[in-house]
Design a protein around this motif. Structure first.
Motif, mmCIF file in Angstrom:
data_model
loop_
_atom_site.group_PDB
_atom_site.id
_atom_site.type_symbol
_atom_site.label_atom_id
_atom_site.label_comp_id
_atom_site.label_asym_id
_atom_site.label_seq_id
_atom_site.Cartn_x
_atom_site.Cartn_y
_atom_site.Cartn_z
ATOM 1 N N ARG A 1 0.833 -1.208 0.000
ATOM 2 C CA ARG A 1 0.000 0.000 0.000
ATOM 3 C C ARG A 1 0.868 1.258 0.000
ATOM 4 O O ARG A 1 0.580 2.238 -0.689
ATOM 5 C CB ARG A 1 -0.907 0.020 1.227
ATOM 6 C CG ARG A 1 -2.145 -0.850 1.125
ATOM 7 C CD ARG A 1 -2.939 -0.736 2.420
ATOM 8 N NE ARG A 1 -4.119 -1.559 2.393
ATOM 9 C CZ ARG A 1 -5.365 -1.103 2.545
ATOM 10 N NH1 ARG A 1 -5.552 0.179 2.709
ATOM 11 N NH2 ARG A 1 -6.391 -1.925 2.520
ATOM 12 N N GLY A 2 1.920 1.227 0.815
ATOM 13 C CA GLY A 2 2.786 2.390 0.895
ATOM 14 C C GLY A 2 3.495 2.666 -0.418
ATOM 15 O O GLY A 2 3.591 3.822 -0.860
ATOM 16 N N LEU A 3 4.001 1.625 -1.064
ATOM 17 C CA LEU A 3 4.675 1.803 -2.354
ATOM 18 C C LEU A 3 3.700 2.332 -3.397
ATOM 19 O O LEU A 3 4.054 3.191 -4.218
ATOM 20 C CB LEU A 3 5.290 0.482 -2.806
ATOM 21 C CG LEU A 3 6.467 -0.028 -1.971
ATOM 22 C CD1 LEU A 3 6.858 -1.430 -2.404
ATOM 23 C CD2 LEU A 3 7.667 0.912 -2.067
ATOM 24 N N ALA A 4 2.464 1.825 -3.379
ATOM 25 C CA ALA A 4 1.458 2.298 -4.328
ATOM 26 C C ALA A 4 1.127 3.768 -4.084
ATOM 27 O O ALA A 4 0.955 4.552 -5.026
ATOM 28 C CB ALA A 4 0.207 1.437 -4.232
ATOM 29 N N ALA A 5 1.048 4.157 -2.814
ATOM 30 C CA ALA A 5 0.749 5.552 -2.492
ATOM 31 C C ALA A 5 1.871 6.478 -2.946
ATOM 32 O O ALA A 5 1.622 7.568 -3.485
ATOM 33 C CB ALA A 5 0.514 5.703 -0.990
#
Length: 318
Positions: A282-286
């Motif tokens: 999720r963090g990488l996508a954000a």
């Protein structure tokens, strides 16, 4: 059986060089570090440390063990990704250098906070890698500096996020201020404000050299705010990465440089094997989403090609 926590202590001792430094990084006492390594030696049936004067060094057996440690930890991170694939929520710890925190990490954390507990830490480039290795951060935004681990370091998975080009910054009213873009050589006779910022300084000097001149450094500052303040008051010009914000009260103009413009690569970095863990993914996508909304030219993760985004880079003075 090998306890991976004890193996991690051995990795940290190798990384930091002394029992005391490893203990500080792990938030343990030196005696606790020594005990964990003794227990790991008992588990493996080999001596892992040997005395050298008043200190210790790793034995050849310890080196063999460390040779397999990175693969074991990457496999363990993948196991965690599979084991935690279903549950949502969790805690995600982000870190990055100052301009990345302001331009990338803060907006990414804001987009994530309804789904995750997010912790953001400002850290120097080298410290970001140390935080990841110590398990105190999950994602770092870093620069591929000379002292940083190489891209193929087996402990980390580093991926391109964007290219951060450098602009020429001049005082409002400067003869170059009305230009849509300039050749860097146009500033060859100007006094320069030096930014004492390690690799950024190296990029500036290399770009000026490629343009056929050595900049005459008239003044210097450590932080971009100080550099821009000196430019604003007419003490010289500078090159500044586009991620670095210019406070509205400074009367300066940022001018894009004609190709080839100097730039620095900005990377995301996680522990190898951890990228599929739900919170990390999720963090990488954000971060990718924030980068996609940025005026900076993006780097395609597969082909490393710059994709320009329309944006007016020259900010009118307030």
């Amino acid at each position: 059986m090998i306890d991976l926590r004890r193996l991690h202590v051995l990795r940290m001792l190798d990384e930091h060089g002394t029992v005391t430094a490893a203990a500080a990084a792990l938030h343990l006492t030196p005696s606790a570090v020594s005990q964990q390594i003794r227990l790991l030696g008992r588990d493996t049936g080999v001596d892992l440390l040997e005395r050298v004067g008043r200190g210790v060094r790793l034995t050849p057996s310890a080196r063999v063990l460390l040779g397999h440690a990175d693969r074991l930890y990457a496999d363990w991170e993948r196991v965690l990704a599979e084991a935690t694939a279903a549950p949502a929520g969790g805690v995600l710890r982000l870190c990055g250098f100052p301009t990345a925190l302001a331009a990338l990490l803060a907006p990414a954390a804001a987009a994530l906070r309804d789904a995750l507990a997010v912790e953001v830490t400002e850290a120097g480039n080298a410290e970001c890698f140390a935080l990841l290795l110590a398990g105190e951060a999950d994602i770092a935004v870093v620069l591929p500096a000379p002292e940083a681990p190489p891209r193929d370091d087996p402990r980390f998975d580093q991926q391109p996020l964007l290219q951060d080009p450098f602009d020429l910054v001049v005082p409002a009213g400067h003869p170059l201020a009305s230009a849509a873009e300039v050749d860097l050589s146009a500033a060859s006779d100007e006094p320069w404000i030096g930014a004492d910022r390690g690799d950024d300084s190296a990029i500036v000097l290399a770009a000026c050299s490629a343009a056929g001149f050595a900049p005459r450094i008239a003044h210097g500052a450590k932080e971009w705010n100080g550099v821009v303040a000196l430019v604003s008051h007419g003490f010289g010009v500078c090159l500044m990465p586009r991620l670095a914000p210019v406070p509205a009260h400074h009367r300066v103009v940022r001018i894009p440089l004609r190709h080839p413009a100097p730039s620095r690569a900005v990377l995301t970095c996680v522990r190898r094997g951890s990228g599929a863990q739900p919170a990390v993914a999720r963090g990488l996508a954000a971060l990718a989403a924030v980068g996609a909304q940025s005026p900076l030219p993006l780097v395609d993760g597969e082909h490393d090609e710059a994709v320009p985004h329309r944006h007016t880079y020259r900010a009118a003075p307030s």
